[in-house]
Design an enzyme around this catalytic site. Structure first.
Site, PDB file in Angstrom:
ATOM      1  N   GLU A 117      18.534  14.321  53.678  1.00 42.63           N
ATOM      2  CA  GLU A 117      17.950  14.559  54.999  1.00 42.63           C
ATOM      3  C   GLU A 117      16.469  14.288  54.856  1.00 42.63           C
ATOM      4  O   GLU A 117      15.723  15.061  54.261  1.00 42.63           O
ATOM      5  CB  GLU A 117      18.210  15.988  55.459  1.00 42.63           C
ATOM      6  CG  GLU A 117      18.074  16.140  56.976  1.00 42.63           C
ATOM      7  CD  GLU A 117      16.740  16.712  57.417  1.00 42.63           C
ATOM      8  OE1 GLU A 117      15.801  15.901  57.595  1.00 42.63           O
ATOM      9  OE2 GLU A 117      16.644  17.926  57.588  1.00 42.63           O
ATOM     10  N   CYS A 124      11.799  18.981  61.481  1.00 39.05           N
ATOM     11  CA  CYS A 124      12.299  17.605  61.330  1.00 39.05           C
ATOM     12  C   CYS A 124      12.982  17.112  62.599  1.00 39.05           C
ATOM     13  O   CYS A 124      12.841  15.943  62.976  1.00 39.05           O
ATOM     14  CB  CYS A 124      13.286  17.541  60.160  1.00 39.05           C
ATOM     15  SG  CYS A 124      12.564  17.958  58.565  1.00 39.05           S
TER      16      CYS A 124
END
Length: 502
Positions: free
Chosen positions: A242, A276
């Site tokens: 990620e 994020c």
């Protein structure tokens, strides 16, 4: 975070509160020898953990969940100390995390148990099934912005799938990881199924990647992810990545502008913008751009960053992140962007005041790179086609959001966006839905956590075929008869040729 050493102790990792620099705790840095020992302990415990089966693991994971829930306030305080975020935000992180832990522990058996699949006419004599086995030991390297929620997305699902875990938290958040480990040891004493190693990326993280775990889950920047992948490739260790995002919000002319502005502030400014999958870019149809910006400015004006629990958000957890924010904002302003809220003067010390930029050139770093601060870029677009094109014009592909009163249109736009997760009329709406897998594409990485796909991500697929009777045509032999081959050819045409389509 600081590293210290003296004549009497090994190197130490000191965790500090970014609000005032006060120490949270200190721990010896784990080097290659300590990492190897942790993996050896986990590998020994992994056999016991696998033998518990889905029901046994569910019981232990539920006990761990209860232990964490009972100490939620204490854990939230530790998260708050290490990240600087308000304790209320930290407590929300705990709530969302336990939702996923609960789901993974209860659903793993249904998702991963061996099940039969159709064998097909040509293999009628075979009983076919597919099942999922744990990898063994999974290494998890976590981030600092959500030091509980994010790594637990890998940890919870990997544990439920039957793996043991060695967790290397961010060097900015070791106390959070150690609290979680202590909760595990209270809930499941005597079994090193979940262990923590502490240190920086260059020492402890590199040792974990090189030590031979069976799978690795990493969250961090795309640049660091590439180095992790290169090191993991030495052993062909599979990885889940990620790598961050540059998420866009699209505001249609028919949107509820009050709701859109509120969610833009939440997604862009929450956690000091250090999210994020939040909001960094907003593309609004030009017919409502002025009205949207006015509502956004009014909403942002209510924010007040600071060190108190009542403040909207805290300081930048990683101090040098302020330099990135300053560079991005400065370049945009130099190239003609308009600051409708804040500006260069908003970046002082560890705190960054809210910044909203309008009419930013699309090739500016604040549009193309991850800013990771309380900065929103708002650019008007002619129509939704242009909004989609601009939203997709990035190397990232983590999340996105759409605001429109026409839900059919919203769903259609969601299908066109190059992102792993899309919300309509909310931001981060997927975060609390454990059945939805989460992950990205492009620079945002690959692989999935959460949901059934998250359970399978940490499992090895095993196919089994059992011959239950002799075949009518004996083709799996070096001594195939001409008769059997003739019949096989006839079947080929009947099943797959033109004759089979009549």
């Amino acid at each position: 975070m600081t590293l210290i050493a003296d004549d009497h102790t090994d190197s130490q990792l000191v965790s500090t509160d970014p609000r005032d620099g006060s120490p949270v705790g200190s721990w010896p840095i784990d080097g290659p020898a300590q990492v190897d020992a942790a993996i050896a302990a986990a590998r020994g415990a992994a056999e016991w953990w696998r033998a518990q089966g889905f029901a046994g693991r569910r019981k232990h994971l539920q006990a761990w969940k209860t232990e964490i829930a009972e100490g939620a306030r204490e854990l939230a305080a530790v998260i708050s100390q290490e990240t600087g975020k308000p304790e209320g935000d930290a407590l929300l992180e705990v709530v969302l995390t336990l939702t996923h832990l609960d789901w993974a522990s209860k659903r793993a058996g249904k998702v991963l148990s061996r099940r039969k699949v159709a064998s097909g006419l040509a293999s009628y004599n075979q009983s076919a099934s597919v099942g999922y086995e744990p990898y063994g030991v999974v290494g998890v390297i976590g981030p600092w912005n959500y030091p509980f929620y994010t790594p637990m997305g890998s940890i919870s699902y990997a544990l439920a799938a039957g793996n043991a875990i060695v967790f290397k938290p961010s060097e900015l958040a070791p106390a959070t990881a150690k609290w979680i480990e202590a909760a595990w040891n209270r809930a499941v004493p005597g079994h090193a199924v979940f262990g923590v190693v502490v240190g920086d990326g260059a020492t402890t993280g590199a040792a974990l990647v090189a030590a031979g775990v069976d799978k690795l889950a990493f969250t961090g920047s795309a640049a660091t992810a590439k180095r992790v992948m290169a090191a993991a490739a030495e052993r062909l260790t599979p990885v889940v990545i990620e790598g961050g995002g540059k998420d866009a919000m699209i505001v249609a002319a028919d949107a509820d502008l009050d709701a859109a502005a509120g969610f833009a502030v939440f997604g862009g400014m929450g956690n000091a913008g250090q999210t994020c999958a939040g909001v960094e870019r907003v593309y609004v149809e030009e017919g409502v751009a002025e009205a949207f910006v006015a509502k956004l400015v009014a909403a942002v004006a209510k924010l007040h960053p600071g060190p108190e629990a009542s403040d909207s958000y805290g300081p930048m957890t990683l101090a040098r992140q302020s330099e990135i924010v300053a560079r991005h904002v400065g370049e945009a302003l130099d190239r003609g962007a308009v600051a409708v809220v804040g500006g260069r003067e908003s970046i002082a010390g560890g705190y960054v005041q809210p910044i909203v930029l309008r009419d930013v050139p699309e090739d500016c770093a604040v549009v193309t790179e991850e800013t990771f601060g309380p900065v929103l870029v708002v650019n008007p677009v002619r129509d939704l086609d242009e909004a989609v094109a601009r939203a997709n014009a990035t190397d990232y592909g983590l999340g996105a959001s759409i605001f429109t009163k026409d839900l059919r249109k919203g769903r259609a736009l969601a299908e066109r966006l190059r992102a792993g997760a899309v919300t309509v009329n909310s931001v981060l709406g997927f975060a609390g839905i454990p059945g939805l897998p989460f992950g990205g594409r492009g620079e945002s990485g690959f692989g999935r956590i959460h949901g059934a796909d998250g359970l399978r991500e940490f499992s090895v697929v095993k196919s089994v075929a059992v011959q239950t009777m002799k075949p009518m045509l004996d083709l799996l032999t070096m001594e195939r008869s001409a008769k059997d081959m003739h019949l096989a050819e006839r079947m080929l045409h009947m099943m797959h040729g033109r004759r089979g389509k009549r």
